[in-house]
Design an enzyme around this catalytic site. Structure first.
Site: not given
Length: 733
Positions: A280, A366, A476-478, A526-527, A534, A614
């Site tokens: 940094f 997906d 869904k942000w990956d 998502c990562s 976080d 199921e």
């Protein structure tokens, strides 16, 4: 007001804690107290002054050799002050030397919560008991200022911290480290609890003693990472789930971070935390300023459960902004583990029909619906619907799904670019690749330079075009790789150290623009699973895909670690097929459902291949989740046993905040011949109440709250490997 100021002593009061600092006679901002709630006594009398050998003295101390910043507790220690311990800031004020010395200059207070430009931060309404203190420090020689912000959330026992560094000189100032906050404590012998991991094995809890020296946690990956989570706890040796003192530190930031804790020569403990400073740098031109991410601190005198409740309640109410924050999240089925890249509209609609029959709420499409994308090697960046592959338009697909009574959601990976893509062929300079060198690939893809305005404009343009084209209610942000060898073609050589933070700011800008345009959209972070789990991400996404590992047994420890600092309503968890695709384990369908109900709940399998047994079990799971979602989403969460310590079973509980009902999930992780009796105790109930109990939805008697909390209940004996049970109690009417 929760902020009391008298004779330059600043006392911050929450419901159960007190935080205090003092501008002393030399103008140094000292830290004097943090812990159990007390009065506004000036606790600087507890600071021991002595002539410490080889500890430098401020010039302002004159001949007083007992005054040294090398051992005094401080609010924002900096390099160059004679303090040789870890610090919050390294600043070159124009001499080529990282030399700075800050003194108290001014302060102001106001009702409400400060905001941070371009960064996530906790917030409050006018009606809430939340106040802000701003303390301004100034360098001893230069017109260089540091504004320290404190947000006091009385109800949640949370105090937020952030700093704004301001250059009022007529020259450039170079920063090489700016962390968010420091906490000094006058004793050693503390344990640090942190949450390490890897892809498909995130947030494994580890408790270690701090030693004399420096303990560091860091992510240099450009994200908060699978490897180390930006949430840590300092706890007394005797602190347990229900008893003892502990301090939490949660960084609201989705990029690389740095936490270091030091026990010094005089047995004092210091913790600092903020942006990763390994590469940094930041240039501050005259008139410019730099703002650090927010750090949310909490204190609990009621053990680790009490600390978790501070964060669960505080983040749920004052960090998550989504229109979905108080709603039941849709029970969805994601097609990834059912089809991977091999699908068309017909296959997807077959899954949707099964989902409708099981009374699910949403189908999520997906990876693989855009560009030339039939594997991991191509297509990223080409955000145009592949109608030839689908066999229809995205609108037609979404409309057909909606006609079945389901919502429709879509997967994106906007920050990435494939070398085999039209976008890369048109704009290779948009990828973060060092000139003249081969790129570092991850999952066969490169990273787009989110610090560039043209890149952000392109991503927003394509995102908005897709979202405008069909009734898409969930994204869904990956992000499926780490940042390495980062370079921006638009930044000069001497400012490349700014890129990683500018990348995160660019990410936040795009997410903010998307949510402003589509305020009712449910965004899931998502990562590669939990690689960017976080508190900063929760500001934009109320739920995060907890891990790519969908095995119910491994998820027990992943959910366990996640629960210490994050509300369980943010944990995205699904029932998947067996043998499990990540580790081959076989677990009962019932157990997979009970484990997934710890979080937002959904399915990640081909519903058409489920057995009738199921399917009936799935219907029961869906009914249970819908009936008890308020308990799962808003109840107090208790870790009844630890999967790291109890080899026989893992148990957790949700208790209604008013104690009227509770739910306990139990998963058996070992079997024995001639087994000993196993029992558990509830928490958070009304001792005098009479509770009607159900075990696996069957009547199981009536008990007093006192009996359930003190005597407990016997668990049923497991009848198969990885068996499970669920216990529900409610006050007798």
């Amino acid at each position: 007001m929760a902020i009391i100021i008298k004779d330059n002593v600043f006392t911050l009061q929450t419901q159960n804690s007190t935080y205090q600092m003092k501008a002393d006679s030399k103008g140094v901002l000292l830290h004097t107290y943090y812990g159990r709630k007390t009065d506004e006594t000036d606790y600087s009398y507890m600071i021991s002054m002595a002539d410490r050998g080889f500890s430098g003295n401020l010039y302002e101390a004159r001949e007083d050799r007992t005054y040294s910043l090398d051992f005094l507790p401080q609010e924002f220690p900096v390099r160059g002050s004679g303090d040789y311990r870890i610090s919050c800031m390294h600043a070159d004020l124009g001499t080529g030397v990282r030399d700075c010395l800050l003194f108290f200059h001014d302060y102001r207070i106001w009702h409400g919560k400060y905001e941070l430009e371009g960064l996530p931060a906790m917030f409050a309404s006018e009606e809430e008991a939340v106040d802000t203190l701003e303390i301004i420090l100034k360098d001893s020689q230069e017109e260089f200022y540091v504004h320290l912000y404190y947000g006091v959330f009385e109800e949640h026992d949370i105090i937020t911290r952030a700093a704004r560094v301001e250059n009022r000189t007529d020259k450039e100032i170079r920063l090489s480290k700016v962390l968010s906050a420091c906490l000094d404590m006058d004793h050693d012998g503390m344990d640090m609890i942190h949450f390490f991991g890897r892809h498909a094995g995130e947030r494994e809890m580890e408790r270690v003693p701090l030693f004399h020296g420096v303990t560091e946690l860091r992510s240099t990956r450009g994200t908060s990472s699978h490897q180390h989570n930006p949430f840590v706890i300092l706890a007394d040796k005797t602190t347990s789930e229900e008893m003892g003192a502990c301090f939490g530190f949660s960084l609201l930031y989705s990029g690389g971070f740095h936490m270091h804790a030091e026990v010094d020569q005089f047995h004092q403990t210091r913790l600092v935390m903020g942006i990763d400073d390994s590469v940094f740098t930041w240039s501050l031109q005259p008139g410019e300023y730099f703002v650090t991410p927010e750090l949310a601190m909490a204190y609990s005198g009621q053990g680790l459960s009490g600390l978790s409740h501070c964060y669960h309640n505080g983040f749920q109410k004052n960090l998550i902004r989504s229109a979905w924050k108080d709603k039941r999240r849709p029970i969805l089925v994601n097609n990834w583990e059912a089809t991977y890249f091999d699908f068309n509209a017909e296959k997807l609609l077959d899954i949707a029909k099964e989902a409708a029959e099981l009374e699910l709420d949403m189908l999520v499409l997906d990876d693989g619906w855009f560009g030339k994308r039939d594997d991991d090697y191509s297509g990223l960046g080409d955000w145009y619907v592949n109608e030839e592959k689908l066999g229809c338009s995205l609108k037609e697909l979404a409309d057909n799904v909606n006609e079945l009574g389901l919502m429709f959601g879509l997967w994106f990976e906007p920050e990435m670019i494939s070398e085999d893509s039209n976008l890369y062929r048109s704009h290779p300079e948009w990828a973060m690749v060092v000139p003249g060198r081969k790129p570092i690939r991850g999952r066969s893809q490169l990273v787009l330079d989110m610090s560039r305005e043209d890149v952000r404009h392109y991503i927003k343009e394509r995102l908005f075009a897709i979202l405008d084209s069909a009734n898409i209610q969930y994204v869904k942000w990956d992000m499926n790789r780490s940042v390495a060898a980062a370079y921006s073609a638009l930044l000069p050589r001497e400012r490349q150290g700014e890129l990683r933070h500018r990348y995160v700011l660019g990410l936040y800008e795009v997410m903010e623009a998307m949510l402003k345009r589509y305020p009712d959209l449910l965004l899931e972070g998502c990562s590669g699973g939990g690689g960017r789990y976080d508190a900063g991400m929760l500001y934009y996404a109320p739920q995060i895909w907890c891990s790519d590992n969908t095995d119910a047994i491994e998820r027990l420890s992943i959910h366990y670690g996640t629960s210490f600092g994050y509300p369980m309503s943010s944990v995205s968890a699904h029932v998947s097929v067996c043998p499990n695709h990540q580790n081959g384990r076989v677990t009962p369908f019932k157990t997979r459902g009970i484990c997934a109900m710890q979080g937002t709940f959904g399915y990640e399998l081909d519903l058409s291949k489920m057995t009738e047994e199921e399917k009936e079990e799935a219907r029961e799971q869906v009914r249970t989740f819908k009936e008890r979602y308020r308990l799962f989403q808003f109840g107090n969460y208790y870790r009844i046993t630890s999967p790291l310590e109890n080899r026989d079973f893992t148990a957790w509980e949700y208790a209604d905040k008013d104690g009227k009902e509770a739910y306990m999930g139990v998963v058996y992780t070992d079997l024995h011949g001639n087994p000993a009796a196993q029992s558990v105790k509830f928490q958070g109930l009304l001792p005098e109440g009479n509770y009607v109990m159900q075990k696996d939805n069957k009547p199981a008697g009536t008990y007093t709250g006192a009996a359930l909390m003190n005597g407990g209940i016997l668990l049923p004996v497991p009848v198969e490997n990885y068996d499970s049970c669920q216990i529900y109690i409610r006050l007798e009417e």
